[in-house]
Design an enzyme around this catalytic site. Structure first.
Site, PDB file in Angstrom:
ATOM      1  N   ASP A 111      -7.029  -9.429   6.741  1.00 24.60           N
ATOM      2  CA  ASP A 111      -7.378 -10.556   7.939  1.00 24.60           C
ATOM      3  C   ASP A 111      -6.566 -11.767   7.286  1.00 24.60           C
ATOM      4  O   ASP A 111      -6.847 -12.571   6.118  1.00 24.60           O
ATOM      5  CB  ASP A 111      -8.772 -11.115   7.802  1.00 24.60           C
ATOM      6  CG  ASP A 111      -9.690  -9.839   8.349  1.00 24.60           C
ATOM      7  OD1 ASP A 111      -9.214  -9.375   9.187  1.00 24.60           O
ATOM      8  OD2 ASP A 111     -10.827  -9.543   7.660  1.00 24.60           O
ATOM      9  N   LEU A 112      -5.509 -12.240   8.002  1.00 24.62           N
ATOM     10  CA  LEU A 112      -4.473 -13.167   7.373  1.00 24.62           C
ATOM     11  C   LEU A 112      -5.055 -14.212   7.052  1.00 24.62           C
ATOM     12  O   LEU A 112      -5.895 -14.978   7.913  1.00 24.62           O
ATOM     13  CB  LEU A 112      -3.516 -13.366   8.767  1.00 24.62           C
ATOM     14  CG  LEU A 112      -2.388 -14.362   8.369  1.00 24.62           C
ATOM     15  CD1 LEU A 112      -1.364 -13.665   7.301  1.00 24.62           C
ATOM     16  CD2 LEU A 112      -1.714 -14.719   9.599  1.00 24.62           C
ATOM     17  N   ASP A 113      -4.818 -14.838   5.750  1.00 23.76           N
ATOM     18  CA  ASP A 113      -5.506 -16.083   5.244  1.00 23.76           C
ATOM     19  C   ASP A 113      -6.921 -16.242   5.290  1.00 23.76           C
ATOM     20  O   ASP A 113      -7.404 -17.406   5.347  1.00 23.76           O
ATOM     21  CB  ASP A 113      -4.637 -17.310   6.018  1.00 23.76           C
ATOM     22  CG  ASP A 113      -3.322 -17.369   5.760  1.00 23.76           C
ATOM     23  OD1 ASP A 113      -2.777 -17.046   4.870  1.00 23.76           O
ATOM     24  OD2 ASP A 113      -2.499 -17.691   6.677  1.00 23.76           O
ATOM     25  N   GLU A 114      -7.526 -15.111   5.348  1.00 19.70           N
ATOM     26  CA  GLU A 114      -8.856 -14.947   5.235  1.00 19.70           C
ATOM     27  C   GLU A 114      -9.693 -14.262   4.131  1.00 19.70           C
ATOM     28  O   GLU A 114     -10.725 -13.904   4.126  1.00 19.70           O
ATOM     29  CB  GLU A 114      -9.538 -14.763   6.577  1.00 19.70           C
ATOM     30  CG  GLU A 114      -9.110 -15.326   7.619  1.00 19.70           C
ATOM     31  CD  GLU A 114      -9.896 -15.206   9.200  1.00 19.70           C
ATOM     32  OE1 GLU A 114     -11.018 -14.416   9.084  1.00 19.70           O
ATOM     33  OE2 GLU A 114      -9.367 -15.487  10.015  1.00 19.70           O
TER      34      GLU A 114
END
Length: 297
Positions: free
Chosen positions: A239-242
């Site tokens: 989950d990109l940047d999460e």
């Protein structure tokens, strides 16, 4: 004349100091069981921190201790703690406190975080080894050479992305890497690579996400008159940047700063936040708790 930077730094004694981290369902007697293990193995507690997550019913603990028994070592201590862990259903790690974390740093064309980590490593502020620097550009090849660190140029295009990630994983295996740091590495990692590096890859990004995505975020922030500039360091997930957040910080700004000033402020806070995250991870102070982290600072 500038004073020379001291490279003296207190480091744990090899073969004498260890760090035990654990998490498990909360139950009576946990601290007593850990203390009993230490007493039976000539252990002396140097630092102990614990957290009881009452919402989830889980217990977290980090103990830094030394041992006076000259015959004790990390292998024997792990063997002796096994029955304690089994009794309480504990997930745990036990390692020598002096062992540096073997860290591979990835960078693109913004070098402030890379430069900061290299300097902190040289001055002893970070107990890490850096066997390699990887970049999709050659901008910081000279910087790597000045620190005597091998530099690996791995270009990335849409057609070569899979090949580039395979080469990265080869390096991680060949160099026995414990931690991968994305020090402003401006490429999105594939889901498969994120899974293979789960729990051992840290990323840094500015605090404007998700409001100001894409290129020129500081210009976008300036146009909107932001009052806070900050950064987030987190574990890398698909989950990109999460991923699970390790550290965050902000600096207050005002209307007098132009976009270039905001970039300068942002780079400073990014470097500091990433350094904290790397330090805490390398000292076994970060424990993942679902979508969150427990950080014993």
């Amino acid at each position: 004349m500038e004073a020379a930077v001291s490279t003296e730094y207190h480091r744990p004694q090899p073969g004498r100091e260890y760090v035990l981290t654990l998490s498990c369902p909360d139950s009576p007697g946990l601290v007593h069981a850990v203390s009993g293990f230490l007493v039976r193995n000539s252990g002396n507690i140097l630092e102990s921190q614990q957290f009881d997550d009452r919402l989830q019913g889980r217990f977290f603990m980090r103990v830094h201790f030394d041992v006076s028994d000259p015959d004790a070592n990390v292998k024997s201590l792990r063997h002796r703690f096994g029955p304690v862990a089994e009794e309480f259903g504990i997930s745990w790690t036990l390692s020598e406190a002096s062992t540096p974390t073997r860290t591979l740093i990835m960078v693109s064309r913004f070098g402030h975080c890379l430069n900061d980590l290299l300097f902190r490593r040289r001055t002893g502020a970070l107990n890490i080894e850096i066997p390699a620097i990887v970049s999709n550009h050659r901008d910081f090849e000279g910087l790597a050479e000045s620190y005597g660190i091998p530099f690996h140029h791995i270009p990335v295009t849409r057609d070569t992305k899979a090949e580039a990630e395979a080469r990265l994983l080869e390096l991680v295996g060949e160099l026995d890497i414990d931690l991968v740091v994305l020090a402003r590495y401006m490429q999105i990692l594939s889901d498969d690579l994120c899974k293979q590096l789960e729990g051992r890859a840290i990323n840094i990004h500015h605090s404007f996400l998700p409001s100001f995505k894409g290129a020129r975020p500081y210009e976008q922030a300036h146009d909107r008159g932001v009052k806070l500039v900050g950064a987030t360091a987190h574990y890398v997930t698909s989950d990109l940047d999460e991923g699970q957040i390790i550290e965050q910080d902000v600096v207050r700004v005002d209307h007098s700063l132009d976009p270039r000033d905001l970039v300068t402020v942002g780079r400073d806070v990014e470097a500091q936040v990433l350094a904290h995250a790397v330090k805490w991870h390398s000292e076994s102070r970060v424990m993942v708790d679902g979508n969150r982290t427990v950080v014993f600072r």
